[in-house]
Scaffold this motif. Structure first.
Motif, PDB file in Angstrom:
ATOM      1  N   VAL A 184      33.628  45.072  -2.502  1.00  0.00           N
ATOM      2  CA  VAL A 184      32.175  44.878  -2.539  1.00  0.00           C
ATOM      3  C   VAL A 184      31.576  45.990  -3.390  1.00  0.00           C
ATOM      4  O   VAL A 184      31.918  47.154  -3.238  1.00  0.00           O
ATOM      5  CB  VAL A 184      31.559  44.874  -1.124  1.00  0.00           C
ATOM      6  N   ILE A 195      39.193  41.717   8.103  1.00  0.00           N
ATOM      7  CA  ILE A 195      38.691  41.972   6.753  1.00  0.00           C
ATOM      8  C   ILE A 195      38.019  43.335   6.701  1.00  0.00           C
ATOM      9  O   ILE A 195      37.204  43.673   7.563  1.00  0.00           O
ATOM     10  CB  ILE A 195      37.700  40.874   6.321  1.00  0.00           C
ATOM     11  N   ALA A 249      32.396  41.715   8.115  1.00  0.00           N
ATOM     12  CA  ALA A 249      33.590  42.527   7.904  1.00  0.00           C
ATOM     13  C   ALA A 249      33.947  43.258   9.194  1.00  0.00           C
ATOM     14  O   ALA A 249      33.078  43.728   9.930  1.00  0.00           O
ATOM     15  CB  ALA A 249      33.368  43.528   6.773  1.00  0.00           C
ATOM     16  N   ALA A 271      27.899  43.803   3.603  1.00  0.00           N
ATOM     17  CA  ALA A 271      29.216  43.238   3.896  1.00  0.00           C
ATOM     18  C   ALA A 271      29.558  43.366   5.374  1.00  0.00           C
ATOM     19  O   ALA A 271      30.129  42.452   5.974  1.00  0.00           O
ATOM     20  CB  ALA A 271      30.277  43.928   3.044  1.00  0.00           C
ATOM     21  N   ASP A 327      41.748  39.500  -2.439  1.00  0.00           N
ATOM     22  CA  ASP A 327      40.838  39.181  -3.541  1.00  0.00           C
ATOM     23  C   ASP A 327      41.296  39.772  -4.864  1.00  0.00           C
ATOM     24  O   ASP A 327      40.612  39.654  -5.873  1.00  0.00           O
ATOM     25  CB  ASP A 327      39.418  39.657  -3.218  1.00  0.00           C
ATOM     26  N   LEU A 365      28.848  40.201  -2.737  1.00  0.00           N
ATOM     27  CA  LEU A 365      29.694  39.752  -1.630  1.00  0.00           C
ATOM     28  C   LEU A 365      30.581  38.582  -2.038  1.00  0.00           C
ATOM     29  O   LEU A 365      31.191  37.935  -1.178  1.00  0.00           O
ATOM     30  CB  LEU A 365      28.821  39.345  -0.436  1.00  0.00           C
ATOM     31  N   ALA A 389      35.628  45.676   4.406  1.00  0.00           N
ATOM     32  CA  ALA A 389      34.703  45.789   3.278  1.00  0.00           C
ATOM     33  C   ALA A 389      35.048  47.055   2.502  1.00  0.00           C
ATOM     34  O   ALA A 389      35.012  48.158   3.048  1.00  0.00           O
ATOM     35  CB  ALA A 389      33.265  45.841   3.775  1.00  0.00           C
ATOM     36  N   TYR A 412      41.614  43.813   2.412  1.00  0.00           N
ATOM     37  CA  TYR A 412      40.405  44.375   1.818  1.00  0.00           C
ATOM     38  C   TYR A 412      39.643  43.270   1.101  1.00  0.00           C
ATOM     39  O   TYR A 412      40.212  42.279   0.651  1.00  0.00           O
ATOM     40  CB  TYR A 412      40.760  45.477   0.831  1.00  0.00           C
ATOM     41  N   ALA A 413      38.349  43.457   0.997  1.00  0.00           N
ATOM     42  CA  ALA A 413      37.495  42.610   0.169  1.00  0.00           C
ATOM     43  C   ALA A 413      36.584  43.545  -0.613  1.00  0.00           C
ATOM     44  O   ALA A 413      35.785  44.290  -0.023  1.00  0.00           O
ATOM     45  CB  ALA A 413      36.678  41.650   1.019  1.00  0.00           C
ATOM     46  N   LEU A 429      34.169  39.119  -0.933  1.00  0.00           N
ATOM     47  CA  LEU A 429      34.205  39.055   0.534  1.00  0.00           C
ATOM     48  C   LEU A 429      34.158  37.601   0.991  1.00  0.00           C
ATOM     49  O   LEU A 429      34.930  37.186   1.875  1.00  0.00           O
ATOM     50  CB  LEU A 429      33.037  39.839   1.128  1.00  0.00           C
TER      51      LEU A 429
END
Length: 407
Positions: free
Chosen positions: A122, A149, A175, A170, A62, A128, A151, A119-120, A131
């Motif tokens: 948040v 994934i 996640a 998340a 992301d 979100l 969070a 990673y995402a 995510l």
């Protein structure tokens, strides 16, 4: 479905035919005219080197501008300052976040990566949204790569009201791991920070990954607190320290004592091959520490570096460690492939610096063919003539994805 790779050189060895079925390697034989009577999909290895496919265990899908026009770097030093720079800019990109994550993951696969831990971010700013974009990328490439994934509270957990609730949302949204970052340096309350992270891990049965950019003694203090919680909650094999280069700067006796705790609690380590204070890969191997490699961001608002090519990052890992002997450079390829798998799956191990697993009968048919006289030559040259297989199916060839159903 049977797939046969003809005339390939597993880990640069003798020419062989590799037969795969149901997503695993089922037979390896000296190269011959008819490796599998009865048919099957045949892939011409053309004498290329056959390696396990790459596994990127530290990437921010992301946080990417891959495929977009290059832009000048506008960030200023420090995690908080860089994060604020990202906040000011990420929504204004030329295409949607989902398109960016999906494009970046596709390019990674095309270059030979079929296992990913992304990673995402948040937080109270993005909620979100990021995510969801990483989940969308995973779904778009579900037949080409396996994606976990994490969070990730990039802005910390305590500096902005409401962040722990978003992090929990998340995890509830799917996640696979819960993240933390610089418990002392960023949030300045390591006990509360880690209590939140490990509390969520215990409550939802997920793994933990802690970004640790802190300097030597501060990193040591944070790591000791992480180890305490890992032991107390019996999360052996489910905790990863990412970066952790401050630990690499510790005096050798202190580091070796710490590594005994890493080994006892089976805590893994993920590196992105930093230019300064590289991880002591040989020492980590001697202690049996699971180590994987990742690309971090990709030409994003944090840094202009990153090109979706784990073979390129393998070269960087060898270069920053000052490796010259072939066995050590090849070890970097082992870290970038099976080492990453070991971070995801603790039952997988690199036995030593000289271990070259991943291309034997019974191994997953996640493989990549690369050009080169030797593995070291392949890392030095990083040629584009690659063929990528996931679960025994060709998913990319010569830098291009194979459309679904066309393999």
């Amino acid at each position: 479905m049977i797939t046969i790779i003809r005339n390939a050189r597993p880990w640069g060895g003798a020419l062989a035919d590799v037969i795969m079925n149901d997503g695993a390697i089922t037979a390896i034989a000296p190269a011959g005219p008819d490796p599998a009577p009865g048919g099957g999909t045949v892939v011409d290895g053309r004498g290329r080197i056959l390696l396990p496919s790459f596994c990127d265990v530290h990437v921010h899908l992301d946080s990417s501008r891959i495929g977009l026009p290059f832009r000048p770097h506008t960030g200023s030093p420090g995690v908080w300052n860089m994060m604020q720079n990202d906040r000011r800019n990420w929504r204004d990109a030329e295409v949607s976040m989902t398109e960016r994550t999906t494009t970046t993951l596709g390019r990674m696969i095309a270059n030979g990566t079929t296992r990913v831990r992304s990673y995402a971010q948040v937080d109270v700013d993005c909620g979100l949204e990021r995510l969801d974009a990483v989940i969308a990328a995973r779904e778009a490439h579900a037949d080409r790569a396996d994606v976990l994934i994490m969070a990730f509270p990039q802005a910390g957990l305590l500096r902005e009201s409401g962040t722990p609730a978003v992090l929990e949302d998340a995890v509830r949204a799917g996640a696979d791991l819960v993240g933390g970052i610089d418990p002392c340096a960023l949030d300045r309350d390591p006990v509360r920070h880690l209590d939140i992270v490990f509390g969520l891990a215990e409550r939802y049965g997920v793994g933990v990954d802690i970004h640790l950019h802190e300097p030597d003694q501060l990193a040591l203090f944070s790591t000791e607190l992480i180890m305490e919680r890992t032991r107390a909650l019996d999360l052996r094999g489910r905790v990863t320290i990412s970066h952790g280069y401050g630990l690499a700067a510790l005096p050798e006796p202190t580091l070796r004592e710490l590594l005994e705790t890493f080994r006892e609690l089976d805590v893994a380590w993920a590196t992105v091959a930093p230019a300064r204070t590289p991880l002591p890969l040989v020492t980590l191997a001697e202690h049996g520490i699971r180590v994987g490699l990742g690309e971090d961001g990709q030409r994003d608002y944090w840094s202009p570096y990153g090109n979706c090519d784990m073979l390129d990052r393998t070269w960087q890992l060898a270069f920053t460690n000052g490796f010259r002997p072939d066995r050590l450079i090849e070890h970097c390829a082992a870290v970038a492939t099976v080492g990453g798998r070991s971070v995801i799956d603790p039952s997988v191990r690199l036995a030593s610096v000289d271990d070259r697993p991943g291309v034997a009968v019974g191994d997953p048919a996640d493989l990549v063919l690369v050009p080169g006289d030797t593995v070291t030559a392949a890392i030095m040259d990083r040629g584009p003539d690659r063929t990528v297989l996931h679960r025994g199916v060709v998913v990319a060839d010569h830098g291009e994805l194979i459309p679904d159903g066309a393999a």
